[in-house]
Design a protein around this motif. Structure first.
Motif, PDB file in Angstrom:
ATOM      1  N   ARG A 153       0.830  -1.219  -0.098  1.00 17.48           N
ATOM      2  CA  ARG A 153       0.174   0.008  -0.051  1.00 17.48           C
ATOM      3  C   ARG A 153       0.980   1.260  -0.129  1.00 17.48           C
ATOM      4  O   ARG A 153       0.446   2.385   0.187  1.00 17.48           O
ATOM      5  CB  ARG A 153      -1.182   0.086   1.283  1.00 17.48           C
ATOM      6  CG  ARG A 153      -1.807  -0.999   1.389  1.00 17.48           C
ATOM      7  CD  ARG A 153      -2.788  -0.954   2.364  1.00 17.48           C
ATOM      8  NE  ARG A 153      -3.758   0.076   2.113  1.00 17.48           N
ATOM      9  CZ  ARG A 153      -4.957  -0.181   1.593  1.00 17.48           C
ATOM     10  NH1 ARG A 153      -5.355  -1.324   1.038  1.00 17.48           N
ATOM     11  NH2 ARG A 153      -5.579   0.967   1.149  1.00 17.48           N
ATOM     12  N   SER A 154       2.232   1.150   0.012  1.00 17.00           N
ATOM     13  CA  SER A 154       3.148   2.179  -0.015  1.00 17.00           C
ATOM     14  C   SER A 154       3.029   3.319  -1.036  1.00 17.00           C
ATOM     15  O   SER A 154       3.136   4.446  -0.786  1.00 17.00           O
ATOM     16  CB  SER A 154       4.453   1.557   0.063  1.00 17.00           C
ATOM     17  OG  SER A 154       4.975   1.125  -1.114  1.00 17.00           O
ATOM     18  N   LEU A 155       2.658   3.047  -2.111  1.00 14.54           N
ATOM     19  CA  LEU A 155       2.543   3.788  -3.268  1.00 14.54           C
ATOM     20  C   LEU A 155       0.989   4.059  -3.575  1.00 14.54           C
ATOM     21  O   LEU A 155       0.833   5.035  -4.752  1.00 14.54           O
ATOM     22  CB  LEU A 155       3.347   3.471  -4.374  1.00 14.54           C
ATOM     23  CG  LEU A 155       4.670   3.016  -4.351  1.00 14.54           C
ATOM     24  CD1 LEU A 155       5.451   2.753  -5.531  1.00 14.54           C
ATOM     25  CD2 LEU A 155       5.469   4.425  -3.844  1.00 14.54           C
ATOM     26  N   GLY A 156       0.102   3.388  -3.291  1.00 16.85           N
ATOM     27  CA  GLY A 156      -1.212   3.607  -3.667  1.00 16.85           C
ATOM     28  C   GLY A 156      -2.164   2.188  -3.403  1.00 16.85           C
ATOM     29  O   GLY A 156      -1.659   1.195  -3.146  1.00 16.85           O
ATOM     30  N   ASP A 157      -3.507   2.476  -3.380  1.00 12.81           N
ATOM     31  CA  ASP A 157      -4.394   1.557  -2.823  1.00 12.81           C
ATOM     32  C   ASP A 157      -4.341   0.439  -4.147  1.00 12.81           C
ATOM     33  O   ASP A 157      -4.643   0.669  -5.266  1.00 12.81           O
ATOM     34  CB  ASP A 157      -5.963   2.165  -3.062  1.00 12.81           C
ATOM     35  CG  ASP A 157      -6.989   1.258  -2.559  1.00 12.81           C
ATOM     36  OD1 ASP A 157      -6.712  -0.067  -2.375  1.00 12.81           O
ATOM     37  OD2 ASP A 157      -8.130   1.650  -2.570  1.00 12.81           O
ATOM     38  N   PRO A 158      -4.163  -0.822  -3.412  1.00 11.46           N
ATOM     39  CA  PRO A 158      -3.851  -2.098  -4.442  1.00 11.46           C
ATOM     40  C   PRO A 158      -5.338  -2.297  -5.190  1.00 11.46           C
ATOM     41  O   PRO A 158      -5.355  -3.071  -6.126  1.00 11.46           O
ATOM     42  CB  PRO A 158      -3.333  -2.965  -3.579  1.00 11.46           C
ATOM     43  CG  PRO A 158      -3.899  -2.749  -2.206  1.00 11.46           C
ATOM     44  CD  PRO A 158      -3.848  -1.390  -2.085  1.00 11.46           C
ATOM     45  N   ALA A 159      -6.423  -1.791  -4.362  1.00 10.65           N
ATOM     46  CA  ALA A 159      -7.560  -2.085  -5.328  1.00 10.65           C
ATOM     47  C   ALA A 159      -7.962  -1.076  -6.476  1.00 10.65           C
ATOM     48  O   ALA A 159      -8.933  -1.413  -7.136  1.00 10.65           O
ATOM     49  CB  ALA A 159      -8.815  -1.948  -4.215  1.00 10.65           C
ATOM     50  N   LYS A 160      -7.046  -0.101  -6.698  1.00  6.26           N
ATOM     51  CA  LYS A 160      -7.166   0.791  -7.843  1.00  6.26           C
ATOM     52  C   LYS A 160      -6.011   0.698  -8.679  1.00  6.26           C
ATOM     53  O   LYS A 160      -6.031   1.550  -9.895  1.00  6.26           O
ATOM     54  CB  LYS A 160      -7.234   2.186  -7.200  1.00  6.26           C
ATOM     55  CG  LYS A 160      -8.858   2.274  -6.451  1.00  6.26           C
ATOM     56  CD  LYS A 160      -8.818   3.790  -5.832  1.00  6.26           C
ATOM     57  CE  LYS A 160     -10.160   3.911  -5.429  1.00  6.26           C
ATOM     58  NZ  LYS A 160     -10.510   3.181  -4.060  1.00  6.26           N
ATOM     59  N   GLY A 161      -5.074  -0.056  -8.255  1.00  5.79           N
ATOM     60  CA  GLY A 161      -3.817  -0.157  -9.270  1.00  5.79           C
ATOM     61  C   GLY A 161      -3.213  -1.497  -9.098  1.00  5.79           C
ATOM     62  O   GLY A 161      -3.722  -2.232  -7.969  1.00  5.79           O
ATOM     63  N   VAL A 162      -2.033  -1.567  -9.618  1.00  4.35           N
ATOM     64  CA  VAL A 162      -1.304  -2.824  -9.660  1.00  4.35           C
ATOM     65  C   VAL A 162       0.258  -2.362  -9.444  1.00  4.35           C
ATOM     66  O   VAL A 162       0.811  -1.410  -9.699  1.00  4.35           O
ATOM     67  CB  VAL A 162      -1.185  -3.743 -10.794  1.00  4.35           C
ATOM     68  CG1 VAL A 162      -2.801  -4.251 -11.203  1.00  4.35           C
ATOM     69  CG2 VAL A 162      -0.725  -2.896 -12.094  1.00  4.35           C
TER      70      VAL A 162
ATOM     71  N   SER B  51       5.930   8.386   2.881  1.00  4.57           N
ATOM     72  CA  SER B  51       4.736   9.473   3.422  1.00  4.57           C
ATOM     73  C   SER B  51       3.448   8.804   3.398  1.00  4.57           C
ATOM     74  O   SER B  51       2.700   9.333   3.933  1.00  4.57           O
ATOM     75  CB  SER B  51       5.028  10.455   2.245  1.00  4.57           C
ATOM     76  OG  SER B  51       4.531  10.055   1.134  1.00  4.57           O
ATOM     77  N   GLY B  52       3.227   8.009   2.318  1.00  2.00           N
ATOM     78  CA  GLY B  52       2.091   7.109   2.454  1.00  2.00           C
ATOM     79  C   GLY B  52       0.835   8.049   1.895  1.00  2.00           C
ATOM     80  O   GLY B  52      -0.365   8.164   2.368  1.00  2.00           O
ATOM     81  N   SER B  53       1.237   9.374   1.103  1.00  2.00           N
ATOM     82  CA  SER B  53       0.314  10.196   0.736  1.00  2.00           C
ATOM     83  C   SER B  53      -0.517  10.102  -0.346  1.00  2.00           C
ATOM     84  O   SER B  53      -1.680  10.687  -0.453  1.00  2.00           O
ATOM     85  CB  SER B  53       1.360  11.628   0.629  1.00  2.00           C
ATOM     86  OG  SER B  53       1.929  11.498  -0.708  1.00  2.00           O
ATOM     87  N   CYS B  54      -0.230   9.009  -1.129  1.00  3.91           N
ATOM     88  CA  CYS B  54      -1.148   8.729  -2.180  1.00  3.91           C
ATOM     89  C   CYS B  54      -1.842   7.306  -2.176  1.00  3.91           C
ATOM     90  O   CYS B  54      -1.291   6.421  -2.677  1.00  3.91           O
ATOM     91  CB  CYS B  54       0.014   8.732  -3.598  1.00  3.91           C
ATOM     92  SG  CYS B  54       0.721  10.164  -3.988  1.00  3.91           S
ATOM     93  N   SER B  55      -2.895   7.432  -1.566  1.00  3.47           N
ATOM     94  CA  SER B  55      -3.750   6.618  -1.664  1.00  3.47           C
ATOM     95  C   SER B  55      -4.599   5.946  -2.747  1.00  3.47           C
ATOM     96  O   SER B  55      -5.040   4.950  -3.093  1.00  3.47           O
ATOM     97  CB  SER B  55      -4.596   6.299  -0.367  1.00  3.47           C
ATOM     98  OG  SER B  55      -5.472   7.473  -0.375  1.00  3.47           O
ATOM     99  N   ARG B  56      -4.757   7.006  -3.628  1.00  2.23           N
ATOM    100  CA  ARG B  56      -5.561   7.023  -4.757  1.00  2.23           C
ATOM    101  C   ARG B  56      -4.781   7.236  -5.736  1.00  2.23           C
ATOM    102  O   ARG B  56      -3.659   8.051  -5.837  1.00  2.23           O
ATOM    103  CB  ARG B  56      -6.834   7.953  -4.938  1.00  2.23           C
ATOM    104  CG  ARG B  56      -7.536   7.616  -3.435  1.00  2.23           C
ATOM    105  CD  ARG B  56      -9.027   8.557  -3.623  1.00  2.23           C
ATOM    106  NE  ARG B  56      -9.792   8.178  -2.575  1.00  2.23           N
ATOM    107  CZ  ARG B  56     -10.952   8.825  -2.494  1.00  2.23           C
ATOM    108  NH1 ARG B  56     -11.115   9.937  -3.289  1.00  2.23           N
ATOM    109  NH2 ARG B  56     -11.896   8.747  -1.461  1.00  2.23           N
ATOM    110  N   PRO B  57      -5.017   6.759  -7.203  1.00  2.00           N
ATOM    111  CA  PRO B  57      -4.431   7.406  -8.450  1.00  2.00           C
ATOM    112  C   PRO B  57      -4.392   8.685  -8.636  1.00  2.00           C
ATOM    113  O   PRO B  57      -5.402   9.384  -8.589  1.00  2.00           O
ATOM    114  CB  PRO B  57      -5.134   6.591  -9.502  1.00  2.00           C
ATOM    115  CG  PRO B  57      -5.557   5.275  -8.950  1.00  2.00           C
ATOM    116  CD  PRO B  57      -6.147   5.631  -7.421  1.00  2.00           C
ATOM    117  N   SER B  58      -3.234   9.317  -8.989  1.00  3.62           N
ATOM    118  CA  SER B  58      -3.025  10.807  -8.990  1.00  3.62           C
ATOM    119  C   SER B  58      -3.814  11.122 -10.568  1.00  3.62           C
ATOM    120  O   SER B  58      -3.226  10.622 -11.525  1.00  3.62           O
ATOM    121  CB  SER B  58      -1.481  11.201  -8.987  1.00  3.62           C
ATOM    122  OG  SER B  58      -1.195  10.859  -7.673  1.00  3.62           O
TER     123      SER B  58
END
Length: 248
Positions: free
Chosen positions: A109-118, A151-158
């Motif tokens: 989950r460090s770069l983004g939500d795994p439910a919205k990306g790979v 940072s964990g700041s990007c939970s969603r695709p930018s």
């Protein structure tokens, strides 16, 4: 469509059968050229290289490139590179080759939500354990947003981007967002290419083989090697027998 086994035709344009020594050599060459640490692949053995032949994956990769080119992406943003997936089990690697890389396939989950990306790695040298499988993928990263994993700041695709990337680890979080804002279940910019197996080469246990090594013979003479008055270096004469020629 999916993987093809020995004896079936290879991918058009590659020049490789679906499973061959040439394909294995190509795969190993790719792995070694993409390693973060040039010495990290020492001690690994590779086998069972299989070309992933899925025309749907390839056509969607081309369609993604065309769509982004029409949107004004630069050649660098459209550049095709290679990325890597590591698996402990063969069935996991085979499933990705047959179904593609899909969301909800990672616990990261460090770069983004795994439910919205790979998640996929730019580097192959992350092997753990004694053996496993690697899937080499073709990847078009598109517009990349550098992200700090801490940072964990990007939970969603930018918005306006196609990938979050970490320079520290080489991990990429790849996503494709539709016009309505929904995330694609299988981003088109990731295309499985080659699957192969790896294992660590076994080393003898500590002390093994020492008894088999012959002891080095004692040095009976050491001196300078000269040719036509020019000193070339130091040489030594070792012999298990005590006698040394009177003239060398």
């Amino acid at each position: 469509m999916g993987e093809r086994r020995r004896g079936e035709s290879g991918e058009p344009g590659t020049g490789f059968p679906a499973e061959s020594e040439e394909l294995l050599e190509r795969a190993v060459e790719l792995l070694r050229s993409c390693c973060r640490d040039s010495g990290s692949q020492q001690g690994f053995r590779y086998s069972q290289a299989i070309l992933v032949e899925n025309e749907l994956f390839r056509s969607e990769l081309r369609a993604f490139a065309r769509a982004k080119a029409a949107a004004g992406y630069s050649p660098e943003e459209l550049r095709e590179s290679f990325a890597f997936l590591l698996f402990e089990r063969e069935d996991e690697a085979r499933a990705v080759c047959q179904r593609g890389l899909r969301v909800n396939s990672s616990s990261l989950r460090s770069l983004g939500d795994p439910a919205k990306g790979v998640y996929i790695s730019e580097y192959p040298d992350w092997q753990r354990g004694k053996s496993g499988f690697i899937v080499i993928c073709r990847l078009i990263k598109g517009k990349v947003r550098p992200v700090s994993e801490s940072s964990g700041s990007c939970s969603r695709p930018s918005p306006g981007y196609d990938c979050h990337a970490s320079a520290r680890s080489g991990q990429c979080y790849v996503f494709e967002v539709s016009g309505g804002g929904g995330a694609a279940e299988r981003p088109r910019q990731v295309c499985p290419y080659i699957r192969l197996a790896w294992s660590r080469e076994t080393r003898p246990e500590h002390g093994a083989g020492i008894a088999e090594q012959k002891p080095q013979a004692p040095c009976r003479w050491r001196g300078q090697l000269c040719l036509r008055g020019r000193r070339l270096g130091t040489i030594a004469l070792r012999s298990a027998h005590g006698a040394v020629p009177a003239q060398l």
